[in-house]
Design a protein around this motif. Structure first.
Motif, PDB file in Angstrom:
ATOM      1  N   PRO B 206       0.878  -1.290  -0.024  1.00  0.00           N
ATOM      2  CA  PRO B 206      -0.054   0.134  -0.152  1.00  0.00           C
ATOM      3  C   PRO B 206       0.934   1.268  -0.038  1.00  0.00           C
ATOM      4  O   PRO B 206       0.441   2.153  -0.126  1.00  0.00           O
ATOM      5  N   LEU B 207       2.052   1.145   0.256  1.00  0.00           N
ATOM      6  CA  LEU B 207       3.075   2.324   0.221  1.00  0.00           C
ATOM      7  C   LEU B 207       3.724   2.489  -0.934  1.00  0.00           C
ATOM      8  O   LEU B 207       4.650   3.892  -1.293  1.00  0.00           O
ATOM      9  N   ALA B 210       2.976   6.126  -2.836  1.00  0.00           N
ATOM     10  CA  ALA B 210       3.558   7.232  -2.092  1.00  0.00           C
ATOM     11  C   ALA B 210       5.108   7.286  -2.351  1.00  0.00           C
ATOM     12  O   ALA B 210       5.648   8.482  -2.308  1.00  0.00           O
ATOM     13  N   ARG B 211       5.836   6.126  -2.268  1.00  0.00           N
ATOM     14  CA  ARG B 211       7.368   6.410  -2.474  1.00  0.00           C
ATOM     15  C   ARG B 211       7.484   6.762  -3.863  1.00  0.00           C
ATOM     16  O   ARG B 211       8.415   7.514  -3.769  1.00  0.00           O
ATOM     17  N   HIS B 243      15.195   3.527   3.766  1.00  0.00           N
ATOM     18  CA  HIS B 243      13.926   3.202   4.802  1.00  0.00           C
ATOM     19  C   HIS B 243      12.648   2.997   4.204  1.00  0.00           C
ATOM     20  O   HIS B 243      11.622   2.169   4.217  1.00  0.00           O
ATOM     21  N   LEU B 244      12.652   3.947   2.991  1.00  0.00           N
ATOM     22  CA  LEU B 244      11.371   3.859   2.339  1.00  0.00           C
ATOM     23  C   LEU B 244      11.164   2.581   1.352  1.00  0.00           C
ATOM     24  O   LEU B 244      10.157   1.980   1.273  1.00  0.00           O
ATOM     25  N   ALA B 247      10.540  -0.093   3.833  1.00  0.00           N
ATOM     26  CA  ALA B 247       9.012   0.127   4.220  1.00  0.00           C
ATOM     27  C   ALA B 247       8.135  -0.680   3.241  1.00  0.00           C
ATOM     28  O   ALA B 247       7.374  -1.362   3.676  1.00  0.00           O
ATOM     29  N   THR B 251       6.078  -4.463   3.696  1.00  0.00           N
ATOM     30  CA  THR B 251       4.600  -4.247   3.404  1.00  0.00           C
ATOM     31  C   THR B 251       4.078  -4.613   2.216  1.00  0.00           C
ATOM     32  O   THR B 251       2.818  -4.470   1.851  1.00  0.00           O
TER      33      THR B 251
END
Lengths: 328, 328
Positions: B206-207, B210-211, B243-244, B247, B251
């Motif tokens: 889901p990220l 956005a990344r 980290h992104l 992340a 996930t």
């Protein structure tokens, strides 16, 4: 009320462990959360709080586990009592005595049970008879996640649109599902950044908006998993949700890395045990400790496995807990 | 070309470490990336590849560090050679001999240097004289990040809009900034999920969107930090970017947890050293090992500090490397 007279009440509340996490506020003064959340109360852990409003006192006093507090902790309680005093129209100072049967400040959400118990004890002492919804809204003003420690069992905190509709309610009673939270206490110092400050940083992560946008989907999956007692689905959604919160934490500015090496070791062990057929999963709050969730039938085995891991200081196990309640 | 005659060439290429990561494809067949990336070539690590097109051979052969390969690795090389053969209009089988001076499969991007060297050696052997841009595009077809090992020094891979404008170019030569990558090899098994499969999973997080949406901002910050030799800014942006990516990995479905407990220990140690005034930062690829970046003046001290950490098997240090090149 004549000078020297006292009004008192005592209450017990349980902390809760979030399956779908609260991280970030829409309104930090009112603790209106950026997303809804779902949690389970931890019946074996408790905060017991006695409040005595005493018209002869000149300022509020707070004792935690018998020790008189000063500074920010007292100031926070005072501001909360001001809300209760305004609701009751009685402006009397109070002595608050609060005791936890579990270690504070270790990511065990002690502020949740503390403010749930304080909300009930203080409001009752001043003669208020609040409904569960009103009490949940009040507790939220002290600590956001405290609103979830007001109802019993499995609880959902709806984000709502304003102060009035932002509260938590029971979605299933404690007896619905015999889950156990095995809380793995690790050999680490206290967490570096408390969750109050952390909530403010959430908005600095490039990932927070995506985490929030996906929240309704996760809430629905978690609610259904709880209602249907579907452990496989629960495991999948709560690990994802925990990862999402920590993804936001580690990409905020400054970066918050709550995990310790031993945290990751427990996570990987749990994943391995589940791969081997044991129904078990984890979730992690704003700290290094790991909450390992399983069904009661497997709790003894899980506790034993966890206790054998390196860096594990203790394992506290708790079954599902009830609502906040008045006590003698 | 008469039966039995040979066409050969040899090339050397360096792996690269990404400061802004490539994770996820727009087009997985062409390796068109979901976002642009920036990297630094690692001059002390190298892949040397000799290609011999031999009209008497009936199938392609691949030797890695002297060992004849079979299965997926050969198939991947064969498909890549098919692209080169089509470009050259010559359909001859080849023997490929490739040697790394560093351990493969440990998150050190050996496929990047491998396909950069193979692209140059194979194309040259078949008589093609490709420009750097053409060579970068070709290497990309073998392994996305290989396009970044074609130019020298500090390199940006522009995402582009199609096969033609999707290539890497030098943004600063090796001598621009004496950075060192101290690669911390940890006591772990090989990574569980290779980056080829990982790229496919990126879209399940889901990220990821956005990344990607935030990538142009990070590319600009990183480019400026490199061009102005601003270590403080570089440290902030490359740790955030790492980290992104992790992340997104943790996930995705299934979750990819590349970090090991020792990985986190190195990360936290680096953060602590920086807090104490040492200019140092980290970035982590699709594996457990940590790339610790510092300036050459501090490399000896950083290497010593890293070597003293628990779980560290070895530390490989590399300065900035040049472009892919033909060798005898």
């Amino acid at each position: 009320m004549p000078l020297g007279s006292e009004l008192s009440a005592s209450a017990v509340a349980h902390p809760n462990i979030a399956f779908i996490k609260y991280w970030g506020d829409r309104d930090s003064a009112l603790h209106l959360p950026a997303n809804g959340s779902i949690s389970m109360n931890l019946g074996d852990l408790a905060t017991r709080t006695r409040v005595v409003f005493d018209s002869s006192m000149r300022s509020d006093e707070l004792f935690l586990n018998g020790v008189l507090q000063s500074g920010a902790a007292v100031e926070r309680v005072r501001r909360f009592l001001d809300i209760v005093r305004s609701l009751a129209g009685q402006f009397i100072c109070a002595r608050v005595e609060s005791e936890n049967n579990f270690p504070a400040g270790a990511g065990l959400a002690s502020s949740a049970s503390a403010y749930a118990a304080l909300a009930l004890a203080a409001s009752h002492a001043l003669g208020l008879r609040l409904s569960e919804i009103e009490l949940s809204r009040l507790a939220r003003r002290g600590s956001g996640s405290a609103c979830r420690s007001v109802p019993g069992g499995f609880v959902e905190w709806q984000a709502g649109s304003n102060d009035l509709d932002c509260y938590a309610f029971c979605i299933a009673p404690p007896k619905h599902w015999a889950l156990v939270d095995c809380i793995v206490l690790l050999d680490t110092a206290q967490k570096e950044v408390g969750s109050l400050q952390g909530h403010v940083l959430a908005a600095t992560s490039p990932l927070q908006a995506a985490r929030l946008a996906d929240a309704p989907r996760r809430l629905e999956l978690c609610r259904q998993a709880v209602l249907s007692r579907d452990f496989t689905s629960l495991a999948e959604i709560i690990e994802l949700d925990s990862h999402l919160m920590h993804a936001v934490m580690m990409t905020s500015a400054p970066s918050l890395l709550y995990w310790q090496p031993a945290t990751l070791q427990v996570m990987k062990s749990v994943i391995g045990w589940r791969r081997d057929g044991l129904p078990v999963c984890y979730t992690i709050d704003a700290g290094a400790n790991v909450h390992v969730i399983c069904e009661a039938d497997n709790a003894a085995q899980v506790r034993k496995l966890l206790g054998a891991l390196e860096g594990v200081v203790d394992v506290l196990c708790s079954s599902v807990g009830g609502a906040v309640r008045l006590v003698e």
